[in-house]
Design a protein around this motif. Sequence first.
Motif, mmCIF file in Angstrom:
data_model
loop_
_atom_site.group_PDB
_atom_site.id
_atom_site.type_symbol
_atom_site.label_atom_id
_atom_site.label_comp_id
_atom_site.label_asym_id
_atom_site.label_seq_id
_atom_site.Cartn_x
_atom_site.Cartn_y
_atom_site.Cartn_z
ATOM 1 N N UNK A 1 0.831 -1.211 0.000
ATOM 2 C CA UNK A 1 0.000 0.000 0.000
ATOM 3 C C UNK A 1 0.864 1.258 0.000
ATOM 4 N N UNK A 2 1.995 1.206 0.676
ATOM 5 C CA UNK A 2 2.896 2.359 0.670
ATOM 6 C C UNK A 2 3.603 2.497 -0.678
ATOM 7 N N UNK A 3 3.926 1.372 -1.307
ATOM 8 C CA UNK A 3 4.495 1.430 -2.649
ATOM 9 C C UNK A 3 3.520 2.095 -3.634
ATOM 10 N N UNK A 4 2.244 1.791 -3.467
ATOM 11 C CA UNK A 4 1.227 2.394 -4.333
ATOM 12 C C UNK A 4 1.185 3.904 -4.120
ATOM 13 N N UNK A 5 1.300 4.340 -2.866
ATOM 14 C CA UNK A 5 1.331 5.786 -2.583
ATOM 15 C C UNK A 5 2.527 6.446 -3.269
ATOM 16 N N UNK B 1 7.108 8.278 4.677
ATOM 17 C CA UNK B 1 8.243 8.236 5.607
ATOM 18 C C UNK B 1 8.459 6.818 6.123
ATOM 19 N N UNK B 2 7.367 6.117 6.404
ATOM 20 C CA UNK B 2 7.475 4.725 6.856
ATOM 21 C C UNK B 2 8.078 3.851 5.762
ATOM 22 N N UNK B 3 7.723 4.125 4.497
ATOM 23 C CA UNK B 3 8.289 3.357 3.386
ATOM 24 C C UNK B 3 9.787 3.603 3.272
ATOM 25 N N UNK B 4 10.231 4.832 3.497
ATOM 26 C CA UNK B 4 11.667 5.118 3.483
ATOM 27 C C UNK B 4 12.394 4.301 4.535
ATOM 28 N N UNK B 5 11.787 4.194 5.720
ATOM 29 C CA UNK B 5 12.423 3.400 6.774
ATOM 30 C C UNK B 5 12.478 1.929 6.383
ATOM 31 N N UNK B 6 11.410 1.431 5.758
ATOM 32 C CA UNK B 6 11.401 0.032 5.322
ATOM 33 C C UNK B 6 12.462 -0.209 4.252
ATOM 34 N N UNK B 7 12.581 0.728 3.318
ATOM 35 C CA UNK B 7 13.532 0.555 2.217
ATOM 36 C C UNK B 7 14.968 0.780 2.661
ATOM 37 N N UNK B 8 15.164 1.601 3.699
ATOM 38 C CA UNK B 8 16.498 1.873 4.207
ATOM 39 C C UNK B 8 17.298 2.836 3.360
ATOM 40 N N UNK B 9 16.613 3.551 2.448
ATOM 41 C CA UNK B 9 17.290 4.531 1.591
ATOM 42 C C UNK B 9 16.376 5.742 1.443
ATOM 43 N N UNK B 10 16.952 6.928 1.182
ATOM 44 C CA UNK B 10 16.097 8.099 0.910
ATOM 45 C C UNK B 10 15.303 7.887 -0.375
ATOM 46 N N UNK B 11 14.044 8.236 -0.347
ATOM 47 C CA UNK B 11 13.183 8.087 -1.516
ATOM 48 C C UNK B 11 12.763 9.428 -2.112
ATOM 49 N N UNK B 12 12.802 10.489 -1.291
ATOM 50 C CA UNK B 12 12.336 11.794 -1.737
ATOM 51 C C UNK B 12 13.354 12.858 -1.375
ATOM 52 N N UNK B 13 13.480 13.863 -2.228
ATOM 53 C CA UNK B 13 14.309 15.017 -1.912
ATOM 54 C C UNK B 13 13.578 16.272 -2.346
ATOM 55 N N UNK B 14 13.796 17.357 -1.631
ATOM 56 C CA UNK B 14 13.110 18.604 -1.930
ATOM 57 C C UNK B 14 13.781 19.306 -3.102
ATOM 58 N N UNK C 1 -0.507 10.783 4.075
ATOM 59 C CA UNK C 1 0.326 10.380 2.945
ATOM 60 C C UNK C 1 1.805 10.554 3.309
ATOM 61 N N UNK C 2 2.146 11.697 3.889
ATOM 62 C CA UNK C 2 3.538 11.949 4.277
ATOM 63 C C UNK C 2 4.033 10.915 5.272
ATOM 64 N N UNK C 3 3.204 10.572 6.229
ATOM 65 C CA UNK C 3 3.596 9.580 7.236
ATOM 66 C C UNK C 3 3.850 8.221 6.602
ATOM 67 N N UNK C 4 2.989 7.819 5.665
ATOM 68 C CA UNK C 4 3.153 6.522 5.021
ATOM 69 C C UNK C 4 4.410 6.490 4.154
ATOM 70 N N UNK D 1 -2.051 13.559 -4.351
ATOM 71 C CA UNK D 1 -2.217 12.153 -3.975
ATOM 72 C C UNK D 1 -3.303 12.017 -2.917
ATOM 73 N N UNK D 2 -3.258 12.893 -1.913
ATOM 74 C CA UNK D 2 -4.253 12.847 -0.844
ATOM 75 C C UNK D 2 -5.654 13.054 -1.387
ATOM 76 N N UNK D 3 -5.799 14.004 -2.300
ATOM 77 C CA UNK D 3 -7.122 14.280 -2.866
ATOM 78 C C UNK D 3 -7.622 13.098 -3.688
#
Length: 300
Positions: A5-9, A38-51, A33-36, A22-24
């Motif tokens: 489900x987090x991969x889908x997000x 962030x949890x996916x980043x922890x699961x993957x063990x690598x940064x997934x997003x950058x500003x 959405x942000x929390x999920x 995405x939220x809409x």
Amino acid sequence: MLDVRRLVLLRELSIRGTIAAVAEALNFTPSAVSQQLSALEREAGVPLLRKAGRRLQLTAQAEVLVQAAGDVLDVLDQAQATVESTMPTVQGRVRVAVFQSAALALMPNALHAMATEHPDVRIEMVQREPETALHETWARDFDMVIAEQYPAHAAPHLPGLDRSDLTTDAVRLALPPVDTALAPVSSIEDAEALPWVMEPRGTASRHFAEQVCRRWGFEPDVRFETADLQTQIRLVESGNAVSLMPDLMWTGRTTTCRLLELPERPRRTIFTVVRAAGSSSPAVRALREALERAAAAVGD
């Protein structure tokens, strides 16, 4: 184990561009959405997003996961289609995006056939511009889109989509009746000085219509813009404009418009598109067949 489900997000973020979008689309709050993610980043063990300014960009590792999410969703689509094929009756839901003339000419008969032959299938229809609907079908907002393609204006190609042509129709110059016309017109060259009505800029039909006029040596005086072809017809019938109109619009109705064949006899192609992974769904196949019969009946 990565949470599907987090991969889908994450995939939704790659498609829609912002967490708010995405939220809409998914009826979440942006914070959820942000929390999920962030949890996916922890699961993957690598940064997934950058500003990047006010927006978020996906890292190379995130792009890998987005591709994986698409693959997982394809497998689930195929599994759902396989399960549905084991049922004694055709059932399920098909979300369809359709443009106006197809909604008027093809969908009524197709819907009636589905209700009669497959009453356990729920069809949900939304009117959309074809270019937008193709992308939304690829993004899984719809299961099927009925789209159009004008000569020399190819429809967008997106990976993983399956196309099937339904029919073609002629595009003609629609002119007012002689008694309401602003000036005598017997050819497209004569229409140069008259007001035109066209669909809004950015649509395939608008691009096609402008190119036709330019090939005949003039820039059309587009005084009226509307995506509603019924309104276009009334403006022509009342003597206020001329237009290029596809024949499918005349299905089941009469008109006082004078219809002139264009010199090159252009034809528009109408087709259906579904995701290839879900194309074996019995409900999707049944609707495609109903649309093919409706298109054949119009052409008879």
